[in-house]
Design an enzyme around this catalytic site. Structure first.
Site, PDB file in Angstrom:
ATOM      1  N   ARG B 134     -22.760   3.216 -22.113  1.00  0.00           N
ATOM      2  CA  ARG B 134     -23.497   2.996 -20.989  1.00  0.00           C
ATOM      3  C   ARG B 134     -24.306   0.704 -20.694  1.00  0.00           C
ATOM      4  NH1 ARG B 134     -26.849   7.473 -22.242  1.00  0.00           N
ATOM      5  NH2 ARG B 134     -26.186   9.426 -21.008  1.00  0.00           N
ATOM      6  N   LYS B 156     -18.393  -9.309 -11.865  1.00  0.00           N
ATOM      7  CA  LYS B 156     -17.402  -8.059 -11.560  1.00  0.00           C
ATOM      8  C   LYS B 156     -16.117  -7.934 -12.240  1.00  0.00           C
ATOM      9  CE  LYS B 156     -15.647  -9.219  -7.268  1.00  0.00           C
ATOM     10  NZ  LYS B 156     -15.825  -9.551  -5.533  1.00  0.00           N
ATOM     11  N   GLU B 198      -7.809 -22.170  -6.965  1.00  0.00           N
ATOM     12  CA  GLU B 198      -9.618 -22.203  -6.605  1.00  0.00           C
ATOM     13  C   GLU B 198      -9.983 -22.779  -6.813  1.00  0.00           C
ATOM     14  OE1 GLU B 198      -9.541 -18.740  -5.886  1.00  0.00           O
ATOM     15  OE2 GLU B 198      -8.312 -17.582  -7.033  1.00  0.00           O
ATOM     16  N   LYS B 239     -19.197 -21.364  -7.698  1.00  0.00           N
ATOM     17  CA  LYS B 239     -19.555 -19.288  -7.518  1.00  0.00           C
ATOM     18  C   LYS B 239     -20.904 -19.567  -8.192  1.00  0.00           C
ATOM     19  CE  LYS B 239     -17.268 -16.051  -9.223  1.00  0.00           C
ATOM     20  NZ  LYS B 239     -15.872 -14.944  -9.334  1.00  0.00           N
ATOM     21  N   GLU B 249     -22.564  -8.585  -3.346  1.00  0.00           N
ATOM     22  CA  GLU B 249     -21.657  -8.964  -2.296  1.00  0.00           C
ATOM     23  C   GLU B 249     -21.683  -8.268  -0.664  1.00  0.00           C
ATOM     24  OE1 GLU B 249     -17.530  -7.393  -4.241  1.00  0.00           O
ATOM     25  OE2 GLU B 249     -16.784  -9.473  -3.154  1.00  0.00           O
ATOM     26  N   ARG B 253     -21.023 -13.937  -0.167  1.00  0.00           N
ATOM     27  CA  ARG B 253     -19.776 -13.598  -1.224  1.00  0.00           C
ATOM     28  C   ARG B 253     -18.830 -13.872  -0.726  1.00  0.00           C
ATOM     29  NH1 ARG B 253     -21.488 -11.004  -6.855  1.00  0.00           N
ATOM     30  NH2 ARG B 253     -19.054 -11.667  -8.315  1.00  0.00           N
ATOM     31  N   ASN B 257     -13.527 -15.651  -0.417  1.00  0.00           N
ATOM     32  CA  ASN B 257     -12.689 -14.968  -0.015  1.00  0.00           C
ATOM     33  C   ASN B 257     -11.281 -16.031   0.148  1.00  0.00           C
ATOM     34  OD1 ASN B 257     -12.805 -13.119  -1.459  1.00  0.00           O
ATOM     35  ND2 ASN B 257     -13.318 -11.611   0.064  1.00  0.00           N
ATOM     36  N   HIS B 260      -8.210 -15.671   0.847  1.00  0.00           N
ATOM     37  CA  HIS B 260      -7.480 -14.539  -0.182  1.00  0.00           C
ATOM     38  C   HIS B 260      -6.972 -13.254   0.880  1.00  0.00           C
ATOM     39  CE1 HIS B 260      -9.195 -16.312  -3.276  1.00  0.00           C
ATOM     40  NE2 HIS B 260      -9.003 -15.590  -3.494  1.00  0.00           N
ATOM     41  N   HIS B 264      -3.956 -12.449  -0.614  1.00  0.00           N
ATOM     42  CA  HIS B 264      -3.907 -10.543  -1.083  1.00  0.00           C
ATOM     43  C   HIS B 264      -2.701 -10.265  -0.073  1.00  0.00           C
ATOM     44  CE1 HIS B 264      -7.649 -10.012  -2.553  1.00  0.00           C
ATOM     45  NE2 HIS B 264      -7.380 -11.029  -3.550  1.00  0.00           N
ATOM     46  N   HIS B 279      -1.030 -14.757  -8.191  1.00  0.00           N
ATOM     47  CA  HIS B 279      -2.538 -15.118  -7.469  1.00  0.00           C
ATOM     48  C   HIS B 279      -2.895 -16.043  -6.771  1.00  0.00           C
ATOM     49  CE1 HIS B 279      -6.656 -13.848  -5.819  1.00  0.00           C
ATOM     50  NE2 HIS B 279      -6.489 -14.619  -6.536  1.00  0.00           N
TER      51      HIS B 279
HETATM   52  N1  LIG Z   1     -14.033 -10.217 -11.457  1.00  0.00           N
HETATM   53  C1  LIG Z   1     -13.673 -11.571 -10.933  1.00  0.00           C
HETATM   54  O1  LIG Z   1     -14.511 -11.848 -10.165  1.00  0.00           O
HETATM   55  C2  LIG Z   1     -12.089 -12.180 -10.430  1.00  0.00           C
HETATM   56  C3  LIG Z   1     -11.938 -13.386  -9.861  1.00  0.00           C
HETATM   57  C4  LIG Z   1     -10.872 -13.661 -10.021  1.00  0.00           C
HETATM   58  C5  LIG Z   1      -9.493 -12.656 -10.198  1.00  0.00           C
HETATM   59  N2  LIG Z   1     -10.262 -12.393 -10.497  1.00  0.00           N
HETATM   60  C6  LIG Z   1      -8.619 -11.756 -11.504  1.00  0.00           C
HETATM   61  O2  LIG Z   1      -8.411 -11.712 -12.608  1.00  0.00           O
HETATM   62  C7  LIG Z   1      -6.612 -11.401 -12.844  1.00  0.00           C
HETATM   63  C8  LIG Z   1      -5.894 -12.451 -12.942  1.00  0.00           C
HETATM   64  O3  LIG Z   1      -6.412 -13.490 -13.966  1.00  0.00           O
HETATM   65  P1  LIG Z   1      -5.804 -14.457 -14.793  1.00  0.00           P
HETATM   66  O4  LIG Z   1      -4.822 -15.732 -13.668  1.00  0.00           O
HETATM   67  O5  LIG Z   1      -6.505 -15.491 -15.872  1.00  0.00           O
HETATM   68  O6  LIG Z   1      -4.530 -13.673 -15.419  1.00  0.00           O
HETATM   69  P2  LIG Z   1      -3.883 -13.401 -16.816  1.00  0.00           P
HETATM   70  O7  LIG Z   1      -5.324 -12.665 -17.804  1.00  0.00           O
HETATM   71  O8  LIG Z   1      -3.305 -12.635 -16.833  1.00  0.00           O
HETATM   72  O9  LIG Z   1      -3.421 -14.870 -17.787  1.00  0.00           O
HETATM   73  C9  LIG Z   1      -2.262 -15.843 -17.338  1.00  0.00           C
HETATM   74  C10 LIG Z   1      -1.752 -15.430 -18.215  1.00  0.00           C
HETATM   75  O10 LIG Z   1      -1.574 -16.651 -19.054  1.00  0.00           O
HETATM   76  C11 LIG Z   1      -1.648 -16.559 -20.258  1.00  0.00           C
HETATM   77  N3  LIG Z   1      -3.232 -16.414 -20.611  1.00  0.00           N
HETATM   78  C12 LIG Z   1      -4.307 -17.341 -20.808  1.00  0.00           C
HETATM   79  N4  LIG Z   1      -4.879 -18.087 -20.888  1.00  0.00           N
HETATM   80  C13 LIG Z   1      -4.304 -18.928 -21.341  1.00  0.00           C
HETATM   81  C14 LIG Z   1      -4.217 -19.866 -22.994  1.00  0.00           C
HETATM   82  N5  LIG Z   1      -5.578 -19.860 -22.868  1.00  0.00           N
HETATM   83  N6  LIG Z   1      -3.028 -19.959 -23.093  1.00  0.00           N
HETATM   84  C15 LIG Z   1      -1.911 -19.547 -23.619  1.00  0.00           C
HETATM   85  N7  LIG Z   1      -1.220 -18.474 -22.293  1.00  0.00           N
HETATM   86  C16 LIG Z   1      -2.715 -18.488 -21.913  1.00  0.00           C
HETATM   87  C17 LIG Z   1      -2.344 -14.736 -20.417  1.00  0.00           C
HETATM   88  O11 LIG Z   1      -2.076 -13.915 -21.245  1.00  0.00           O
HETATM   89  C18 LIG Z   1      -1.415 -14.272 -19.125  1.00  0.00           C
HETATM   90  O12 LIG Z   1      -0.344 -14.240 -19.939  1.00  0.00           O
HETATM   91  C19 LIG Z   1      -6.679 -10.584 -11.549  1.00  0.00           C
HETATM   92  O13 LIG Z   1      -6.475  -9.533 -12.272  1.00  0.00           O
HETATM   93  C20 LIG Z   1      -7.869 -10.958 -10.848  1.00  0.00           C
HETATM   94  O14 LIG Z   1      -7.744  -9.299  -9.860  1.00  0.00           O
HETATM   95  C21 LIG Z   1     -11.630 -11.515 -10.980  1.00  0.00           C
HETATM   96 ZN   LIG Z   2      -8.825 -15.453  -6.053  1.00  0.00          ZN
END
Ligand SMILES: NC(=O)c1ccc[n+]([C@@H]2O[C@H](COP(=O)([O-])OP(=O)(O)OC[C@H]3O[C@@H](n4cnc5c(N)ncnc54)[C@H](O)[C@@H]3O)[C@@H](O)[C@H]2O)c1
Ligand SMILES: [Zn+2]
Ligand SMILES: NC(=O)c1ccc[n+]([C@@H]2O[C@H](COP(=O)([O-])OP(=O)(O)OC[C@H]3O[C@@H](n4cnc5c(N)ncnc54)[C@H](O)[C@@H]3O)[C@@H](O)[C@H]2O)c1
Ligand SMILES: [Zn+2]
Lengths: 383, 383
Positions: B134, B156, B198, B239, B249, B253, B257, B260, B264, B279
């Protein structure tokens, strides 16, 4: 969410217990027949939303029709998902399936999950409510005595893992708890007794007057009179006090574990075989053991041990390890289970001990050897 | 957890951004080479605990050795669990497996989960940290630009369901975020650009000066100079401000978006096929569309649309639907996706619109017909 001026009819016969947790405060309603008017209460909370009722097959048979009628009467759209009764439903696959079903039904964050059932349903549905869309509204409608006096209050939700019980979950408070004490009429006598062990626990922890009142009123509590409502409400007040003090279980909440260290070890020793021992029965035996062990350490008067034993026996609860059908493992194994469960800190164990009825306390320096000798003696009686 | 007087060496070259969330407040450290000194920072937080590092195979190869060395040097016991890179790892079965592995490793509530990776790892590991026992301690070490400026900040966490992205999870704040901007050197250029969308977003939302600064400094940000640290820190500050305002949210917040809604819809239209659109690319196109749509409604000056487009293009981001390889569905289908995503309230859609660069706002009364005409015109360019 402060109580509005226009009291609803539903609340008139009911007692209200407030759980004070700042922004997360909520009411527990306790009374006979509350399921029939739950629709109105839920409507006040939701203003237009829909609900997903999560329940189990037993409770669906016994209590769901009344709830559905009440939701219909209040004009609240609803879907129902019933899981198999019993502890094994508190698992990952059921959790995943329920999350999926709730999303499938297109419920939004402002809609509510209603948990109608015992602690299994409450814990499972609570974790679903905490997780779908990162948190939906959540309403507990506990239908077992254990759920009414214990599991529905305090916000602990979760499922089991193969590494142990309740290891995956969330602290997630409900917005409302509706405890219909008439629902307990369809609960099996054995489950009712098991829940009663937790009621007695609140007296033993820090309220000797309540324990004395239970000694005088247990018949009416089992029969379903006004004393039952009073017992449930008093238990909720007791738990609410502890929870308000320690929402995330960093300290004081430990007193709620009176009888549970021994009890859990026994449940584990019988492999959680409910045919041999249900949780509340383990707690009943555990509470007598906690008092007897405290007496052995010179902390608790012998006559209090006798009083605890006598009262639990009177209502039909087991109090000795020999009351558990079948073989138990030796004392050393029980001690191992306890030590594993609790993490030994520098060779010392933490136990809830007591100086007498209503005078329990947390003791962090319990010598495992003392526990071993005590359990060995207790098991000797077995023969 | 307020910053102690004895500043650690690790923080000296780093910028600190504070996320103000009362009891749940925490620091984001931003700087080059922070992974190498992360052990000391984590030791300050944990006082004796162990950590489970959750990462993915790509990041394990590029960044894990430095972190392990740093944890070893600080005397912090650790285990590592690496998932497959990519969005599909944000699923139930991976979540279950990770929870199991963390328990198997006998980590306690006082121990920490460290998320070393992009947003996928952060979202997944955060939900594990929120759920095991938990709630365990949680540290974000974002290694993608998107994760450093967006997903690691705000609490999140979650996984995807077959009904949509991020539908199961928890609001769970980390105790510390360590953003090593040198880790971005091993990120692919395409992923870096996607994260940059972003960064630009924060300027477009409400900070025209920051956008102008990006126009002047983007080369250094991509190259990894001091401007990169500044861009990451400024984004985190932006942020953090929004999150502090609206942790769960409920309202403001939503400005995050910007771009987005269109983005999306496009991601969904290509079935989340990362080969066609990642994305941040969707967000880049979406931001230009949001400005162009606002201009069409007479809200945003045409020259601001041109400036947004020019800057995104300069850094190599797509800005038009035609920049997406392959067929797109017709405008009506895109509108359907948008309407489904957002729940139409009495026939009106909610969009983030803008009066110009740095002047975005939430508009709840957008006419779906306007969106349809706009998308139709935009798609005509395709031919
Ligand atoms: N929690 C939130 O508030 C929030 C906000 C925006 C997006 N997200 C989520 O984030 C995700 C996307 O994140 P992302 O774009 O980082 O994707 P990701 O985590 O898939 O990373 C992108 C790619 O880069 C590689 N990578 C990452 N860091 C690296 C490094 N330093 N060196 C080499 N390779 C590296 C990863 O292995 C992957 O192949 C989505 O699932 C999305 O829903 C969450
Ligand atoms: Zn985004
Ligand atoms: N969250 C907490 O703080 C907390 C506290 C204590 C216990 N628990 C959990 O609670 C669970 C035990 O709860 P429980 O004892 O209620 O078990 P349970 O939910 O399995 O209910 C016991 C049995 O009674 C049946 N039942 C319940 N209400 C009924 C009714 N009105 N009529 C007919 N049948 C009915 C159920 O179908 C079940 O077969 C355990 O999983 C335990 O871990 C949680
Ligand atoms: Zn109990």
């Amino acid at each position: 969410m402060t109580a509005p001026a226009e009291a609803s009819t539903a609340r008139e016969g009911a007692q209200t217990v407030r759980v004070e947790l700042g922004e997360r405060s909520y009411d527990i309603l306790v009374g006979r027949g509350l399921i029939a008017s739950a629709g109105d209460e839920i409507a006040r909370l939701l203003s237009g939303g829909r609900v997903a009722v999560i329940t189990d097959d037993n409770v669906a048979k016994a209590q769901l029709p009344a709830l559905k009628a009440s939701l219909d009467a209040a004009g609240i759209g609803h879907v129902t998902f019933a899981v198999k009764p019993g502890e094994p439903s508190k698992r990952f696959s059921t959790f995943e399936q329920l999350c999926d079903q709730v999303l499938e039904a297109r419920l939004e964050r402002g809609d509510a999950i209603v948990a109608l059932g015992g602690g299994v349903v409450g814990d499972l549905a609570g974790f679903v409510a905490a997780s779908v869309r990162r948190g939906m509204r959540f309403i507990q409608m506990p239908t077992s005595l254990l759920a009414q006096v214990d599991s529905s209050v305090g916000g602990k939700t979760g499922i089991n893992s193969r590494h142990g019980k309740n290891l995956i979950g969330a602290f997630y408070q409900p917005g409302l708890v509706i405890a219909d004490t008439a629902a307990l009429d369809t609960l099996s006598p054995r489950e009712f007794r098991a829940g009663y062990a937790e009621v007695a626990k609140y007296g033993l922890i820090d309220d000797a007057d309540f324990f004395a009142w239970l000694e005088a009123n247990h018949r009416e509590i089992f029969a379903g009179g006004a004393a039952r409502d009073e017992a449930v409400a008093a238990s909720c007040r007791a738990k609410a006090r502890v929870v308000a003090d320690d929402e995330f279980e960093a300290g004081n909440r430990a007193l709620l574990n009176l009888g549970h260290t021994f009890g859990h070890a026994l449940e584990s020793a019988v492999d959680y075989d409910g045919a041999r021992l249900v949780h509340g029965e383990g707690v009943a035996i555990g509470m007598r053991l906690a008092h007897a062990f405290s007496a052995r350490l010179g902390l608790c008067p012998q006559e209090d041990v006798a009083r605890v034993e006598a009262h639990l026996k009177t209502v039909g609860l087991p109090t000795h390890m020999k009351d558990i059908p079948g073989q138990l493992p030796p004392a050393a194994t029980l001690l191992d289970i306890i030590a594993q469960d609790k993490k030994v800190t520098r060779g010392a164990l933490t136990f809830i001990l007591t100086r007498g009825i209503g005078r329990s306390f947390v003791e962090k320096g319990v010598d495992p050897q003392e526990v071993l000798s005590f359990l060995t003696e207790e098991l000797v009686e077995q023969i």
